[in-house]
Design a protein around this motif. Structure first.
Motif, PDB file in Angstrom:
ATOM      1  N   LEU A 119     -42.841  45.617  16.174  1.00 29.51           N
ATOM      2  CA  LEU A 119     -43.847  46.752  17.065  1.00 29.51           C
ATOM      3  C   LEU A 119     -42.587  47.551  18.258  1.00 29.51           C
ATOM      4  O   LEU A 119     -43.167  48.645  18.638  1.00 29.51           O
ATOM      5  CB  LEU A 119     -44.817  45.627  17.313  1.00 29.51           C
ATOM      6  N   ALA A 120     -41.426  46.858  18.687  1.00 28.14           N
ATOM      7  CA  ALA A 120     -41.453  47.067  20.072  1.00 28.14           C
ATOM      8  C   ALA A 120     -40.589  48.093  19.841  1.00 28.14           C
ATOM      9  O   ALA A 120     -39.250  48.997  19.864  1.00 28.14           O
ATOM     10  CB  ALA A 120     -39.976  46.220  20.370  1.00 28.14           C
ATOM     11  N   LYS A 121     -39.773  47.860  18.049  1.00 25.84           N
ATOM     12  CA  LYS A 121     -38.615  48.874  17.620  1.00 25.84           C
ATOM     13  C   LYS A 121     -39.864  50.447  17.674  1.00 25.84           C
ATOM     14  O   LYS A 121     -39.107  51.075  17.788  1.00 25.84           O
ATOM     15  CB  LYS A 121     -38.062  48.427  16.293  1.00 25.84           C
ATOM     16  N   HIS A 122     -40.696  50.484  16.822  1.00 26.35           N
ATOM     17  CA  HIS A 122     -41.929  51.413  17.118  1.00 26.35           C
ATOM     18  C   HIS A 122     -41.838  52.344  17.924  1.00 26.35           C
ATOM     19  O   HIS A 122     -42.014  53.290  18.428  1.00 26.35           O
ATOM     20  CB  HIS A 122     -42.797  51.252  15.680  1.00 26.35           C
ATOM     21  N   ILE A 123     -42.506  51.632  18.867  1.00 25.67           N
ATOM     22  CA  ILE A 123     -42.847  52.243  20.231  1.00 25.67           C
ATOM     23  C   ILE A 123     -41.594  52.444  20.743  1.00 25.67           C
ATOM     24  O   ILE A 123     -41.486  53.461  21.299  1.00 25.67           O
ATOM     25  CB  ILE A 123     -43.312  50.966  21.308  1.00 25.67           C
ATOM     26  N   LYS A 124     -40.078  52.319  20.695  1.00 32.31           N
ATOM     27  CA  LYS A 124     -39.190  52.647  21.071  1.00 32.31           C
ATOM     28  C   LYS A 124     -38.722  54.184  20.683  1.00 32.31           C
ATOM     29  O   LYS A 124     -38.648  55.033  21.165  1.00 32.31           O
ATOM     30  CB  LYS A 124     -37.751  51.413  20.636  1.00 32.31           C
ATOM     31  N   LYS A 125     -39.033  53.876  18.989  1.00 30.94           N
ATOM     32  CA  LYS A 125     -38.804  55.749  18.225  1.00 30.94           C
ATOM     33  C   LYS A 125     -39.567  56.296  18.551  1.00 30.94           C
ATOM     34  O   LYS A 125     -39.525  57.393  19.083  1.00 30.94           O
ATOM     35  CB  LYS A 125     -38.682  55.109  16.774  1.00 30.94           C
ATOM     36  N   LYS A 126     -41.003  56.198  18.561  1.00 28.94           N
ATOM     37  CA  LYS A 126     -42.548  57.465  18.801  1.00 28.94           C
ATOM     38  C   LYS A 126     -42.175  57.847  19.838  1.00 28.94           C
ATOM     39  O   LYS A 126     -42.413  58.707  20.549  1.00 28.94           O
ATOM     40  CB  LYS A 126     -43.456  56.652  18.304  1.00 28.94           C
ATOM     41  N   PHE A 127     -41.569  56.557  20.971  1.00 30.24           N
ATOM     42  CA  PHE A 127     -41.957  57.483  22.588  1.00 30.24           C
ATOM     43  C   PHE A 127     -41.034  57.621  23.760  1.00 30.24           C
ATOM     44  O   PHE A 127     -40.888  58.180  24.392  1.00 30.24           O
ATOM     45  CB  PHE A 127     -43.288  56.483  23.437  1.00 30.24           C
ATOM     46  N   ASP A 128     -39.264  57.044  22.669  1.00 28.59           N
ATOM     47  CA  ASP A 128     -37.959  58.113  22.967  1.00 28.59           C
ATOM     48  C   ASP A 128     -38.454  56.863  24.000  1.00 28.59           C
ATOM     49  O   ASP A 128     -37.980  56.904  25.291  1.00 28.59           O
ATOM     50  CB  ASP A 128     -37.836  59.508  23.146  1.00 28.59           C
ATOM     51  N   ILE A 129     -38.250  55.898  24.395  1.00 28.29           N
ATOM     52  CA  ILE A 129     -38.536  55.423  25.336  1.00 28.29           C
ATOM     53  C   ILE A 129     -36.975  53.931  25.007  1.00 28.29           C
ATOM     54  O   ILE A 129     -36.215  53.889  24.349  1.00 28.29           O
ATOM     55  CB  ILE A 129     -39.366  54.461  26.258  1.00 28.29           C
ATOM     56  N   GLY A 130     -36.262  53.545  26.127  1.00 30.68           N
ATOM     57  CA  GLY A 130     -35.647  52.733  26.570  1.00 30.68           C
ATOM     58  C   GLY A 130     -35.702  51.009  25.106  1.00 30.68           C
ATOM     59  O   GLY A 130     -37.011  50.866  24.862  1.00 30.68           O
ATOM     60  N   ALA A 131     -34.889  50.653  24.757  1.00 31.55           N
ATOM     61  CA  ALA A 131     -35.351  48.970  23.706  1.00 31.55           C
ATOM     62  C   ALA A 131     -35.773  47.841  25.098  1.00 31.55           C
ATOM     63  O   ALA A 131     -36.870  47.379  24.981  1.00 31.55           O
ATOM     64  CB  ALA A 131     -33.786  48.698  23.127  1.00 31.55           C
ATOM     65  N   SER A 132     -35.138  47.832  26.252  1.00 30.06           N
ATOM     66  CA  SER A 132     -35.738  47.479  27.101  1.00 30.06           C
ATOM     67  C   SER A 132     -37.147  47.932  27.329  1.00 30.06           C
ATOM     68  O   SER A 132     -37.926  46.176  28.011  1.00 30.06           O
ATOM     69  CB  SER A 132     -34.546  46.388  28.212  1.00 30.06           C
ATOM     70  N   GLN A 133     -37.990  48.546  28.311  1.00 36.04           N
ATOM     71  CA  GLN A 133     -39.001  49.166  27.971  1.00 36.04           C
ATOM     72  C   GLN A 133     -39.651  48.955  26.868  1.00 36.04           C
ATOM     73  O   GLN A 133     -40.523  48.095  27.298  1.00 36.04           O
ATOM     74  CB  GLN A 133     -38.610  50.443  28.436  1.00 36.04           C
ATOM     75  N   ALA A 134     -39.011  49.123  25.792  1.00 33.65           N
ATOM     76  CA  ALA A 134     -40.547  48.760  24.646  1.00 33.65           C
ATOM     77  C   ALA A 134     -40.643  47.320  24.499  1.00 33.65           C
ATOM     78  O   ALA A 134     -42.083  47.042  23.996  1.00 33.65           O
ATOM     79  CB  ALA A 134     -39.986  49.671  23.754  1.00 33.65           C
ATOM     80  N   LYS A 135     -39.126  46.996  24.892  1.00 34.17           N
ATOM     81  CA  LYS A 135     -39.712  45.458  24.562  1.00 34.17           C
ATOM     82  C   LYS A 135     -40.903  44.799  26.283  1.00 34.17           C
ATOM     83  O   LYS A 135     -41.398  43.290  25.502  1.00 34.17           O
ATOM     84  CB  LYS A 135     -38.626  44.331  24.085  1.00 34.17           C
ATOM     85  N   GLU A 136     -40.631  45.110  26.933  1.00 34.22           N
ATOM     86  CA  GLU A 136     -41.338  44.640  27.788  1.00 34.22           C
ATOM     87  C   GLU A 136     -43.044  44.847  27.916  1.00 34.22           C
ATOM     88  O   GLU A 136     -43.655  44.094  28.376  1.00 34.22           O
ATOM     89  CB  GLU A 136     -40.473  45.821  28.841  1.00 34.22           C
ATOM     90  N   ILE A 137     -43.133  46.089  27.026  1.00 35.33           N
ATOM     91  CA  ILE A 137     -44.585  46.676  27.463  1.00 35.33           C
ATOM     92  C   ILE A 137     -45.028  46.000  25.680  1.00 35.33           C
ATOM     93  O   ILE A 137     -46.486  45.894  25.972  1.00 35.33           O
ATOM     94  CB  ILE A 137     -44.360  48.274  26.485  1.00 35.33           C
ATOM     95  N   VAL A 138     -44.240  45.551  25.040  1.00 32.84           N
ATOM     96  CA  VAL A 138     -45.366  44.694  24.006  1.00 32.84           C
ATOM     97  C   VAL A 138     -45.270  43.101  23.943  1.00 32.84           C
ATOM     98  O   VAL A 138     -45.421  42.381  24.548  1.00 32.84           O
ATOM     99  CB  VAL A 138     -44.035  44.731  23.507  1.00 32.84           C
ATOM    100  N   THR A 139     -44.131  42.535  25.248  1.00 34.90           N
ATOM    101  CA  THR A 139     -44.352  41.160  26.260  1.00 34.90           C
ATOM    102  C   THR A 139     -46.024  41.345  26.924  1.00 34.90           C
ATOM    103  O   THR A 139     -46.637  40.291  26.976  1.00 34.90           O
ATOM    104  CB  THR A 139     -43.120  41.216  27.564  1.00 34.90           C
ATOM    105  N   PHE A 140     -45.950  42.352  27.868  1.00 32.18           N
ATOM    106  CA  PHE A 140     -47.236  42.558  28.534  1.00 32.18           C
ATOM    107  C   PHE A 140     -48.593  42.417  27.777  1.00 32.18           C
ATOM    108  O   PHE A 140     -49.340  42.287  27.977  1.00 32.18           O
ATOM    109  CB  PHE A 140     -47.272  43.226  29.008  1.00 32.18           C
ATOM    110  N   MET A 141     -48.356  43.415  26.456  1.00 31.46           N
ATOM    111  CA  MET A 141     -49.281  43.207  25.680  1.00 31.46           C
ATOM    112  C   MET A 141     -50.037  42.230  25.507  1.00 31.46           C
ATOM    113  O   MET A 141     -51.127  42.089  25.069  1.00 31.46           O
ATOM    114  CB  MET A 141     -48.917  44.190  24.183  1.00 31.46           C
ATOM    115  N   HIS A 142     -49.302  41.168  25.142  1.00 29.58           N
ATOM    116  CA  HIS A 142     -49.483  39.780  24.251  1.00 29.58           C
ATOM    117  C   HIS A 142     -49.710  38.802  25.739  1.00 29.58           C
ATOM    118  O   HIS A 142     -49.608  37.957  24.873  1.00 29.58           O
ATOM    119  CB  HIS A 142     -48.522  38.870  23.665  1.00 29.58           C
ATOM    120  N   GLY A 143     -49.725  39.601  26.857  1.00 28.04           N
ATOM    121  CA  GLY A 143     -50.067  38.426  27.953  1.00 28.04           C
ATOM    122  C   GLY A 143     -49.108  37.334  28.108  1.00 28.04           C
ATOM    123  O   GLY A 143     -49.074  36.422  29.298  1.00 28.04           O
ATOM    124  N   CYS A 144     -48.138  38.551  27.842  1.00 26.22           N
ATOM    125  CA  CYS A 144     -46.764  37.351  28.870  1.00 26.22           C
ATOM    126  C   CYS A 144     -45.542  37.757  29.745  1.00 26.22           C
ATOM    127  O   CYS A 144     -45.746  38.699  29.836  1.00 26.22           O
ATOM    128  CB  CYS A 144     -45.356  36.848  27.316  1.00 26.22           C
TER     129      CYS A 144
END
Length: 309
Positions: A9-34
């Protein structure tokens, strides 16, 4: 616990919204309550995984279970489909093209736990649930036909669009006039927050609006919706009135309350891209917003989209 679905999901978000890999990982992290990426594989996270995993894409095993249930109904579902309604990217379109790995996990769980658990399952009942669960513009077009009996109805329609993969939830009114479409988004929220160090899930304490990726992520999702409108043959305008309970009117008036630096950045980006302040009738408090033509939004260069501080 394997974090393969979250990584995908993080890789998908990075590609779709053209954001950094670390930013995409942070989004997914927050999505999962971490709070941190490495918490996703911890034993403590297993306790809450079932709550937050609805944001994720399904695993291969979950996808195969859905395929087994829905395959007998694929031919009649295709016959019920209409390309002018079930546009590319809609849930019906994904099923027709057997893109089952793109179906949100929350949708998959509803289909397996409710749709296919009914006493009598028919192609029509499955088809109707697919339309109901859709998170694309196709849901608006389907409800337009269902409510008014025709896909060419000129009456406005108000619809919630809830995208569980990206965590967006929007309430908008859609005003049709031939091939012209005006969209007024009166409420737009992210359905995930940044957990506090104490584990609190109070959204006022842990809003993600202050994250640098917030304006870019929001603008990117808005742009993906506009792409759907245009692909369906419409031109027009979109108005954004309220984001994360922060009003465009407060931004315009430079109020000291009802504002957030992240939403201010998003509102300013809309203005920089050619947006104008507008409202309809006397209900200025409800529908005051920033209006932007579809074509200006789609052609805005990345430099116009400001990151938060």
């Amino acid at each position: 616990m394997s974090i393969q679905p979250q990584s995908a999901l993080a890789k998908h978000i990075k590609k779709k919204f053209d954001i950094g890999a670390s930013q995409a990982k942070e989004i997914v992290t927050f999505m999962h309550g971490c709070r941190e990426w490495n918490e996703l594989s911890s034993d403590d996270h297993k306790k809450t995984y079932s709550i937050y995993s609805m944001c994720c894409l399904p695993t291969k095993a979950e996808t195969e279970e859905l395929i087994g249930k829905i395959t007998p109904f694929l031919s009649p579902i295709r016959r019920l489909s209409a390309p002018e309604i079930h546009i590319q990217g809609s849930l019906v379109d994904k099923v027709n093209n057997q893109k089952f790995n793109q179906i949100p996990l929350s949708t998959l769980h509803y289909l397996l736990g409710t749709t296919f658990k009914a006493k009598r399952v028919t192609a029509l009942s499955v088809f109707q649930d697919l339309e109901f669960l859709d998170d694309s513009f196709g849901k608006v077009l389907a409800q337009r036909k269902s409510r008014f009996g025709t896909i060419s109805a000129q009456k406005p329609i108000k619809v919630w669009l809830e995208n569980s993969i990206y965590g967006h939830r929007l309430y908008s009114s859609f005003h049709f006039d031939g091939n012209s479409l005006d969209v007024c988004c009166s409420e737009w929220d992210l359905e995930f927050f940044r957990p506090s160090s104490s584990g609190s899930m109070n959204p006022k304490q842990i809003s993600v609006c202050g994250k640098s990726w917030f304006p870019v992520y929001m603008f990117g999702y808005l742009k993906s919706l506009i792409v759907q409108f245009v692909a369906a043959g419409f031109s027009g305008n979109v108005r954004i009135c309220r984001v994360q309970n922060n009003h465009a009117q407060a931004f315009y008036r430079k109020n000291s309350f009802g504002r957030n630096p992240g939403t201010d950045q998003l509102f300013q980006s809309l203005i920089d891209c050619g947006g104008q302040y507008e409202w309809d009738g006397d209900d200025k408090e409800l529908n005051f917003g920033i209006t932007l033509p579809f074509d200006k939004l789609l052609t805005s260069p990345p430099s116009k989209i400001k990151e938060g501080v």
